[in-house]
Enzyme design. Structure first.
Site, PDB file in Angstrom:
ATOM      1  CE  LYS A 107      43.278  36.377  29.373  1.00  0.00           C
ATOM      2  NZ  LYS A 107      44.339  37.458  29.527  1.00  0.00           N
ATOM      3  CG  ASP A 151      48.168  45.889  45.501  1.00  0.00           C
ATOM      4  OD1 ASP A 151      46.972  45.351  45.893  1.00  0.00           O
ATOM      5  OD2 ASP A 151      49.073  45.020  45.042  1.00  0.00           O
ATOM      6  CB  SER A 192      42.504  40.742  30.930  1.00  0.00           C
ATOM      7  OG  SER A 192      43.860  40.656  30.566  1.00  0.00           O
TER       8      SER A 192
END
Length: 499
Positions: free
Chosen positions: A360, A346, A335
């Site tokens: 999740k 990224d 999460s």
């Protein structure tokens, strides 16, 4: 994934329970057929009132009903609910309270949607509000449910559970000798909570153990130190975040400032340890990520309606001042942890090392119901800056490094992840709604040869991992060595790819 520590994803919205619902709770125990129809009608009225006055759901809800066969089918199903409710009240083997039956029905309705939606009664809701502030009473373990039993995601550092040796993956089969089979996750969590100084006995089924493990714990006020930190040598900062509550980002900043003062100009890199961090508050994940980025997207969420989509962007300022970062993740990183790892990966602000995370990728919104607790409802999926959904897939590390050496004589069972949970949401990156896959990530852009020097698993005969001895933590040692190799290479510090 629910938890004893009280870490939750999401934002607070207010929903209202219509007063018509009270009619359901005041019917006599043995109604006539006419009264039963009256109860069903009251239930129907309550649900329809909710559709009219509920926050921002009236029109889409009515449209959905029309598409599924119209209001007549809805009335029929609500009459069915009323009939079953009255049968339970009149004929169940022992008397039950209306509140218990209704709360169980609500919880069943929510838990039938996905593994993370649930109902919190007033006491549980109060506990959750206290816990997200970073202080609560209990054992200090993050749990989910599997096969009807309570399963440990991870113990929180320096709590009764961690000191007693509770391990990730443990199945809690009994509480004080009573089976957890048949208990809702929320009921089990409530039983494990209690006043400081009170005790509880856990019966645990642990992989590799032939017999159940009995552990007695004394409950305590849990004030988890969300950021543990130290210098590795005198040149690498190490920060472990155990959860994301209201104190996480400020604790991170304090840790970084303290170590920078200790190391001075010797500081050459940062290890951000998110292993076994089950997540928590979305805003804290955003703030922690923002601390290391100067610009660009951090995370976006997409809900049922396109107009409810949200996006968070970084502001100038990097508390690490451009130093290279390694983020450690494992299958217990979930999460909010995955939001941080995914964004830094990224943007190529950090190298992600370890093994694939939990996966999740959904947001739960806590919606208070005045006087009646709250519901925790999955309302959105989140996406990394490149548009990746990690739901049911997880964050793949840039460099895979195992914590332990595989035993060829034992068939290892991989730790469960989001994709293994019943009713888990699917990953929609490849759906017809968004058929274009996200672009591939830029190359790591590390100095030549440094990745080749990473040892992917512990050496044969290496000492078993001991959390009190950092030198036995293979993943950590490889992260530290990678940072030192990056710093020693020509052109250091690490260059960042721009997005």
């Amino acid at each position: 994934m629910s938890d004893v520590s009280g870490n939750k994803d999401g934002r607070d919205n207010t929903g209202r329970m219509p007063s018509a619902g009270q009619a359901v709770l005041m019917q006599p125990a043995k109604p006539s057929r006419r009264r039963r129809l009256g109860v069903a009608g009251a239930v129907t009225a309550a649900f329809l009132a909710g559709a009219v006055v509920g926050p921002m759901v009236a029109v889409p809800g009515m449209q959905a009903w029309a598409q599924e066969g119209g209001r007549a089918e809805t009335y029929r199903l609500l009459n069915l609910f009323g009939d079953v409710f009255e049968r339970i009240r009149a004929e169940y083997v022992v008397p039950v309270t209306d509140r218990d039956v209704i709360e169980s029905a609500i919880n069943g309705m929510l838990q039938g949607l996905d593994p993370h939606s649930s109902y919190m009664n007033p006491r549980s809701f109060r506990d959750m509000q206290v816990q997200t502030r970073g202080e609560f009473g209990g054992l200090g373990i993050e749990v989910t449910q599997e096969g009807g039993y309570v399963k440990v995601i991870s113990p929180i550092d320096d709590t009764p559970a961690s000191r007693a040796g509770v391990k990730p993956g443990d199945l809690i089969t009994h509480l004080n000798g009573q089976s957890t089979q048949g208990l809702s996750l929320q009921d089990a969590v409530e039983q494990m909570r209690g006043e400081r100084g009170s005790s509880i006995r856990l019966t645990i089924r642990r992989e590799g153990e032939a017999r159940p493990v009995e552990i007695s714990l004394t409950r305590d006020v849990i004030r988890p130190q969300v950021a543990r930190f130290r210098l590795e040598g005198n040149d690498i900062a190490y920060i472990r975040l155990s959860s994301f509550n209201e104190r996480t980002e400020s604790a991170l900043r304090n840790a970084m400032t303290t170590m920078r003062n200790q190391a001075g100009s010797n500081l050459r890199g940062l290890v951000l340890d998110l292993r076994n961090n089950p997540g928590g508050l979305l805003d804290q994940a955003v703030q922690v990520t923002d601390d290391f980025l100067d610009q660009g997207e951090i995370v976006s969420t997409r809900a049922r309606r396109p107009e409810d989509a949200q996006r968070w962007n970084a502001r100038p300022g990097d508390i690490a001042q451009g130093l290279p970062i390694v983020v450690l993740v494992n299958s217990g990183s979930a999460s909010a942890s995955e939001i941080v790892a995914g964004a830094l990966q990224d943007h190529r602000r950090a190298v992600v090392m370890g093994v694939k995370s939990f996966g999740k990728g959904s947001v739960q919104t806590v919606m208070p119901i005045p006087g009646n607790g709250a519901i925790r409802l999955t309302t959105a999926r989140y996406y990394t800056p490149s548009g990746r959904s990690i739901q049911a897939t997880g964050i793949e590390p840039d460099i895979e490094v195992l914590a332990t050496r595989p035993d060829p004589n034992i068939t290892a069972r991989e730790r469960d992840r989001e994709s293994d949970l019943r009713r888990s949401l699917r990953n929609d990156n490849d759906s017809s709604v968004d058929p274009t896959p996200p672009p591939p990530l830029p190359a790591l852009n590390l100095p030549a040869g440094v990745v080749d020097r990473v040892v992917r698993q512990p050496a044969e005969g290496a000492a078993a991992f001991d959390p009190t001895k950092p030198e036995t933590d293979h993943q950590l040692q490889q992260a530290v060595q990678l940072l030192r190799n990056i710093a020693a290479a020509p052109g250091a510090p690490q260059r960042r790819a721009q997005r």
